[in-house]
Write a protein that holds these residues in place. Structure first.
Motif, PDB file in Angstrom:
ATOM      1  N   LEU A 159       6.392   0.324   3.134  1.00  0.00           N
ATOM      2  CA  LEU A 159       5.487   0.616   3.175  1.00  0.00           C
ATOM      3  C   LEU A 159       6.112   1.621   1.595  1.00  0.00           C
ATOM      4  CD1 LEU A 159       2.827   1.228   3.879  1.00  0.00           C
ATOM      5  CD2 LEU A 159       4.174   2.865   4.831  1.00  0.00           C
ATOM      6  N   GLY A 160       5.813   1.024   0.380  1.00  0.00           N
ATOM      7  CA  GLY A 160       6.171   2.448  -0.948  1.00  0.00           C
ATOM      8  C   GLY A 160       7.510   1.657  -1.374  1.00  0.00           C
ATOM      9  N   ARG A 161       8.753   2.383  -0.964  1.00  0.00           N
ATOM     10  CA  ARG A 161       9.614   2.338  -1.196  1.00  0.00           C
ATOM     11  C   ARG A 161      10.546   1.530  -0.568  1.00  0.00           C
ATOM     12  NH1 ARG A 161      12.645   7.295  -2.809  1.00  0.00           N
ATOM     13  NH2 ARG A 161      14.014   6.371  -1.619  1.00  0.00           N
ATOM     14  N   SER A 162      11.328   0.302  -1.297  1.00  0.00           N
ATOM     15  CA  SER A 162      12.299  -1.121  -0.853  1.00  0.00           C
ATOM     16  C   SER A 162      13.108  -0.713   0.621  1.00  0.00           C
ATOM     17  CB  SER A 162      12.899  -1.511  -2.052  1.00  0.00           C
ATOM     18  OG  SER A 162      14.000  -0.393  -1.993  1.00  0.00           O
ATOM     19  N   GLN A 163      13.369   0.834   0.861  1.00  0.00           N
ATOM     20  CA  GLN A 163      13.641   0.552   2.282  1.00  0.00           C
ATOM     21  C   GLN A 163      13.060   0.958   3.347  1.00  0.00           C
ATOM     22  OE1 GLN A 163      14.223   3.131  -0.586  1.00  0.00           O
ATOM     23  NE2 GLN A 163      15.457   4.440  -0.304  1.00  0.00           N
ATOM     24  N   ASP A 164      11.797   1.493   3.198  1.00  0.00           N
ATOM     25  CA  ASP A 164      10.508   1.785   3.728  1.00  0.00           C
ATOM     26  C   ASP A 164       9.983   0.429   4.584  1.00  0.00           C
ATOM     27  OD1 ASP A 164      11.920   4.506   3.579  1.00  0.00           O
ATOM     28  OD2 ASP A 164      10.038   4.816   2.027  1.00  0.00           O
ATOM     29  N   VAL A 165      10.806  -0.197   5.604  1.00  0.00           N
ATOM     30  CA  VAL A 165      10.532  -0.973   6.361  1.00  0.00           C
ATOM     31  C   VAL A 165       9.124  -1.003   7.159  1.00  0.00           C
ATOM     32  CG1 VAL A 165      10.832  -3.220   7.630  1.00  0.00           C
ATOM     33  CG2 VAL A 165      12.680  -2.265   6.280  1.00  0.00           C
ATOM     34  N   VAL A 166       7.705  -1.667   7.323  1.00  0.00           N
ATOM     35  CA  VAL A 166       6.661  -0.664   8.261  1.00  0.00           C
ATOM     36  C   VAL A 166       6.644  -2.041   9.371  1.00  0.00           C
ATOM     37  CG1 VAL A 166       5.040  -2.450   6.531  1.00  0.00           C
ATOM     38  CG2 VAL A 166       4.023  -0.447   8.192  1.00  0.00           C
ATOM     39  N   HIS A 167       6.120  -1.931  10.554  1.00  0.00           N
ATOM     40  CA  HIS A 167       6.240  -2.437  11.653  1.00  0.00           C
ATOM     41  C   HIS A 167       5.089  -2.924  11.944  1.00  0.00           C
ATOM     42  CE1 HIS A 167      10.958  -2.308  12.009  1.00  0.00           C
ATOM     43  NE2 HIS A 167      10.193  -0.407  11.563  1.00  0.00           N
ATOM     44  N   PRO A 168       4.136  -4.406  11.686  1.00  0.00           N
ATOM     45  CA  PRO A 168       3.150  -4.680  12.600  1.00  0.00           C
ATOM     46  C   PRO A 168       3.174  -4.597  14.062  1.00  0.00           C
ATOM     47  CG  PRO A 168       3.968  -6.800  11.353  1.00  0.00           C
ATOM     48  CD  PRO A 168       4.862  -5.881  10.942  1.00  0.00           C
ATOM     49  N   LEU A 169       1.967  -3.926  14.296  1.00  0.00           N
ATOM     50  CA  LEU A 169       1.586  -3.413  16.076  1.00  0.00           C
ATOM     51  C   LEU A 169       0.376  -4.703  16.595  1.00  0.00           C
ATOM     52  CD1 LEU A 169       2.030   0.492  15.523  1.00  0.00           C
ATOM     53  CD2 LEU A 169       3.941  -1.134  16.181  1.00  0.00           C
ATOM     54  N   ARG A 170      -0.571  -4.605  15.940  1.00  0.00           N
ATOM     55  CA  ARG A 170      -1.766  -4.952  16.389  1.00  0.00           C
ATOM     56  C   ARG A 170      -2.902  -5.687  15.587  1.00  0.00           C
ATOM     57  NH1 ARG A 170      -6.674  -1.945  19.182  1.00  0.00           N
ATOM     58  NH2 ARG A 170      -6.470  -1.009  17.693  1.00  0.00           N
ATOM     59  N   LEU A 171      -3.247  -7.068  15.445  1.00  0.00           N
ATOM     60  CA  LEU A 171      -4.513  -7.433  14.984  1.00  0.00           C
ATOM     61  C   LEU A 171      -4.953  -7.739  15.917  1.00  0.00           C
ATOM     62  CD1 LEU A 171      -5.074  -7.773  11.127  1.00  0.00           C
ATOM     63  CD2 LEU A 171      -3.465  -9.952  12.310  1.00  0.00           C
ATOM     64  N   VAL A 172      -6.188  -7.338  15.419  1.00  0.00           N
ATOM     65  CA  VAL A 172      -7.711  -8.011  16.396  1.00  0.00           C
ATOM     66  C   VAL A 172      -8.793  -7.473  15.596  1.00  0.00           C
ATOM     67  CG1 VAL A 172      -6.489  -6.779  18.015  1.00  0.00           C
ATOM     68  CG2 VAL A 172      -8.394  -5.381  16.983  1.00  0.00           C
TER      69      VAL A 172
END
Length: 226
Positions: A136-149
């Motif tokens: 999410l933006g910077r290379s070190q800012d990992v984003v976690h998917p939570l839900r896909l509906v």
């Protein structure tokens, strides 16, 4: 005469990031952090999932952070003429090259993306097995998917605005703030499409809206063009 809009089916994708930082490029030389990710950042996240150079479909966005802070970060400016090969083009430390600056950041960032139509189906499939790491933006800012509906988007004149990103003049919430941000960035990074967006930093409840859809949970959704 108002434009008639048809109901749409879409995917609702929820994400969470422990830390993220979105520097405002309209304030050069100052580490000013936007309170939510620009649409261009989200398009980059989706492109990482699909492996494409760019994802320019219309999409809906809502984002907010539980907190914020300031961190100290080391910067290494690059010499404009590329000289001083001993430090690979970086300005020498003795000449003020290395410096410590404050970097604002957001903590516990919540992001929801609505992906309509057939293009939404394609990207939803990619989010289940991303081609590249999702950041999410910077290379070190990992984003976690939570839900896909799956959800239904129906045209509405009243919905829960909350933290949805909306075009200017899309509603009259008194607490809304206008932000000018990048809608999309060219793959060579030489041109940027800018747009004005309304965003509320606090929940709002159900209010009159213009040009919006409502999802199955009553959330207002504006499909933003690239």
């Amino acid at each position: 005469m108002p434009v008639q809009r048809e109901p749409q089916t879409a995917w609702r994708a929820d994400f969470w990031a422990p830390v993220a930082s979105f520097r405002d490029p309209l304030f050069p030389g100052i580490s000013r952090c936007l309170p939510f990710p620009p649409p261009s950042t989200i398009r980059g996240l989706l492109a990482a999932a699909t492996g494409a150079e760019a994802e320019l479909l219309p999409l809906g966005l809502a984002a907010w952070a539980e907190g914020s802070g300031v961190d100290a970060e080391t910067y290494h400016p690059i010499a404009a003429d590329g000289t001083n090969p001993a430090v690979s083009g970086r300005v020498g430390t003795g000449k003020g090259g290395m410096t410590i600056r404050d970097r604002p950041f957001l903590a516990h960032v919540h992001l929801t993306v609505w992906l309509p139509g057939a293009e939404g189906d394609r990207i939803a499939a990619a989010l289940r097995r991303p081609r590249w790491p999702l950041r999410l933006g910077r290379s070190q800012d990992v984003v976690h998917p939570l839900r896909l509906v799956r959800t239904a988007l129906r045209p509405t004149e009243e919905a829960i605005v909350d933290h949805a990103l909306a075009p200017d003049s899309a509603h009259d919430v008194p607490s809304a703030v206008m932000h000018r941000m990048a809608a999309s960035v060219s793959t060579d990074r030489l041109s940027t499409q800018w747009a004005d967006y309304l965003w509320c930093d606090a929940p709002t409840g159900s209010l009159p809206v213009r040009g919006a859809y409502e999802d199955a949970e009553g959330q207002a959704v504006w499909l933003l063009a690239p």
